[in-house]
Design an enzyme around this catalytic site. Structure first.
Site, PDB file in Angstrom:
ATOM      1  N   MET A 209     -25.994   7.970  11.655  1.00 30.00           N
ATOM      2  CA  MET A 209     -26.028   6.535  11.351  1.00 30.00           C
ATOM      3  C   MET A 209     -25.007   5.731  12.140  1.00 30.00           C
ATOM      4  SD  MET A 209     -26.704   6.888   7.294  1.00 30.00           S
ATOM      5  CE  MET A 209     -26.634   5.145   7.015  1.00 30.00           C
ATOM      6  N   ASN A 241     -27.828   2.872  14.861  1.00 27.93           N
ATOM      7  CA  ASN A 241     -26.632   2.613  14.071  1.00 27.93           C
ATOM      8  C   ASN A 241     -26.993   1.805  12.835  1.00 27.93           C
ATOM      9  OD1 ASN A 241     -24.127   1.971  13.134  1.00 27.93           O
ATOM     10  ND2 ASN A 241     -23.535   0.724  14.881  1.00 27.93           N
ATOM     11  N   CYS A 242     -26.743   2.357  11.658  1.00 25.83           N
ATOM     12  CA  CYS A 242     -27.051   1.565  10.466  1.00 25.83           C
ATOM     13  C   CYS A 242     -25.884   1.509   9.498  1.00 25.83           C
ATOM     14  CB  CYS A 242     -28.320   2.037   9.793  1.00 25.83           C
ATOM     15  SG  CYS A 242     -28.720   3.752  10.011  1.00 25.83           S
ATOM     16  N   VAL A 243     -24.674   1.419  10.049  1.00 16.61           N
ATOM     17  CA  VAL A 243     -23.497   1.217   9.213  1.00 16.61           C
ATOM     18  C   VAL A 243     -22.774  -0.020   9.746  1.00 16.61           C
ATOM     19  CG1 VAL A 243     -21.332   2.240   8.443  1.00 16.61           C
ATOM     20  CG2 VAL A 243     -23.302   3.689   8.809  1.00 16.61           C
TER      21      VAL A 243
END
Lengths: 426, 117
Positions: A209, A241-243
């Site tokens: 992530m 990227n998912c943070v």
């Protein structure tokens, strides 16, 4: 290298029997989208929705935002190395479905984050409230490992965007724009006397992530290198990227990188935009040293007179940012850095986790700790129950009247460190 | 190289392959443990604020440091001190969390560490 972007303005998205673009409306056959998404391994179900500017809709948790594009002339295809075969892109012609996006949502981990409000005060903080969004809410197979889940959502989003992009292949653009960069000797000759400026684009690259892909390569496994800015416009850089919702770079940000666009604006007039140096943000400190050594070395070799550096993410990338800045400045090349701040809710704390006296020119995307109240909206695509658990949320922040009090960091793109955000010093 | 951690998943997965210095404690206490080691002359090998998950969200952190103590490394000390200052800006909001959430945070910390191994 020369690329022409043909913009096809999308004023609305509507479900229809036939997928097509006509009179500025993107018509979408839901069944075909469903077939594409369910064709992706590990995805069990999908809900497909449309969110338009001004509608009382909240989308959360947002994974990625992708602008549909298609290559109509020139070598290679869109999203090379991932959707299209590996092959150098960035020249010829590309059509863009301007004003539209595919938004992917789905909970990979319990603390996932990212809010897009299409109306109300939250809408002012995210650029994606101004787009017509096709939203995919996807559920994985039972027991799927998180990294496979992330991959499945990422691939499904890109496939749907590619499908929509393809609809624009034979549509006459509303506007076209040309972008051209020169080889080193050509630029020296043609733009003699203009300052040579490059852009150091830092990519988040740390693990699940937290990853970015360049022509399909995981950026943490690559040394810094040079890429032509028009390659980025054809989808050579993709977000996994998912943070850190407020300051992650979505795929949409990469495709429409505002630093690239602004440098092209001045290219040939005030500056010679030489190119883009991409570098990573790894966990290992020796990697940070090596990569920043490399960006400084490349900046020197390119004979630059100025560098703009943009960051992605929170905390440790501040160290990469300052290392890049310090080492490039030490080569007598002035830099401007773009970052955002975690300065506490009242803005009085130290903004960055690192600093240096050589960082004398800083552009900020805003203070991610600032509080905002988001009123209840009529419809939620996704799930808000997790909101108090995410970055920028806190215990008891979901009020009885349905409003949410969060820090700006909960809003997708709110303090973007490329300067793409709507509320900033721009 | 050794791993200073408060993440039970890291201990479980890596203790047979690496020197793992595990102790229960908060994110903040883990950073202080790393700072104390930096003062003893251990060098930081990975960034204490790895990942973009905020310090008040995740209870877990693993940091790589050098094997034995050497001369005091000022850069290591600066990085860990700045990391503590930064983490202190985020008041802990979640003393209670579900087992699933704990497992997710442990996994993220583990993959961040893995990318440096």
């Amino acid at each position: 290298m020369k690329l022409e972007l043909g913009y096809i303005d999308i004023q609305d998205i509507q479900f229809s029997e036939e997928s097509k673009i006509a009179n500025g409306v993107l018509y979408v056959n839901k069944d075909e989208i469903q077939k594409i998404v369910l064709g992706q391994e590990h995805i069990r179900s999908v809900e497909i929705d449309i969110a338009r500017p001004g509608e009382s809709v909240r989308i959360t948790p947002v994974k990625d935002v992708i602008e549909p594009r298609v290559k109509v002339e020139g070598p290679g295809g869109i999203f090379p190395g991932v959707i299209s075969k590996v092959g150098t892109v960035g020249s010829g012609k590309t059509h863009v479905l301007r004003g539209s996006a595919v938004v992917t949502t789905g909970q990979i981990v319990g603390f996932q984050e990212g809010i897009i409000d299409m109306a109300g005060p939250g809408a002012d903080y995210t650029p994606f409230s101004k787009l017509n969004n096709l939203v995919l809410k996807m559920e994985p197979e039972e027991g799927l490992a998180q990294h496979e889940h992330e991959h499945a959502l990422r691939m499904a989003g890109l496939k749907v965007a590619t499908y929509l992009g393809e609809l624009a292949r034979n549509v006459q653009p509303d506007e076209t724009q040309e972008f051209e960069t020169y080889s080193i000797p050509e630029g020296m000759e043609k733009l003699k006397g203009l300052p040579r400026v490059a852009y150091v684009l830092m990519l988040q690259s740390q693990g699940l992530m937290h990853d970015t892909y360049v022509y399909g390569v995981d950026a943490k496994r690559s040394l810094p290198t040079i890429i032509n800015p028009t390659e980025i416009m054809d989808g050579a850089i993709l977000s996994g990227n998912c943070v850190s919702a407020c300051d992650k770079n979505t795929t949409y940000h990469h495709l429409n990188n505002p630093v690239v666009m602004d440098l092209f604006d001045k290219h040939g007039k005030e500056i010679n935009f030489v190119g883009v140096i991409i570098t990573n943000e790894n966990v290992y400190l020796a990697d940070k040293e090596r990569s920043s050594d490399w960006t400084a070395k490349l900046a020197e070799w390119l004979g630059l007179d100025g560098v703009i550096i943009s960051q992605e993410g929170f905390g440790n990338p501040d160290t990469d940012l300052i290392m890049n800045c310090k080492k490039i400045e030490s080569k007598n090349i002035p830099t401007v850095i773009i970052t955002d701040e975690y300065a506490g809710r009242d803005g009085s704390s130290q903004s960055l986790a690192d600093a240096d006296a050589l960082a004398t020119a800083v552009v900020t995307g805003g203070n991610a700790n600032e509080l905002i109240t988001l009123p209840k909206l009529d419809k939620v695509i996704g799930d808000v129950s997790y909101v108090e658990r995410i970055a920028g949320g806190f215990n008891g922040n979901l009020k009885e009247d349905g409003s949410i009090v969060v820090e700006l960091q909960a809003i997708t793109g709110a303090t973007n460190e490329m300067g793409f955000n709507r509320l900033s010093a721009r | 190289m050794q791993i200073v951690t408060n993440n039970p998943l890291v201990r479980e997965k890596l203790q047979d392959h690496y020197a793992v210095d595990y102790a229960e404690g908060s994110f903040g206490e883990l950073l202080v443990r790393v700072r104390d080691k930096a003062h003893l002359g251990y060098r930081l090998l990975s960034h204490p604020l790895s990942g973009s998950v905020k310090p008040n969200e995740t209870p877990y952190k693993s940091v790589l440091i050098s094997d034995g103590p050497g001369a005091l490394d000022v850069e290591s000390l600066t990085i860990i001190e700045n990391s503590i200052l930064t983490a202190d800006k985020f008041p802990v909001k979640y003393p209670q969390m579900s087992a699933k959430m704990r497992a997710d945070f442990q996994l993220i910390d583990y993959t961040l560490l893995q990318s440096a191994l």
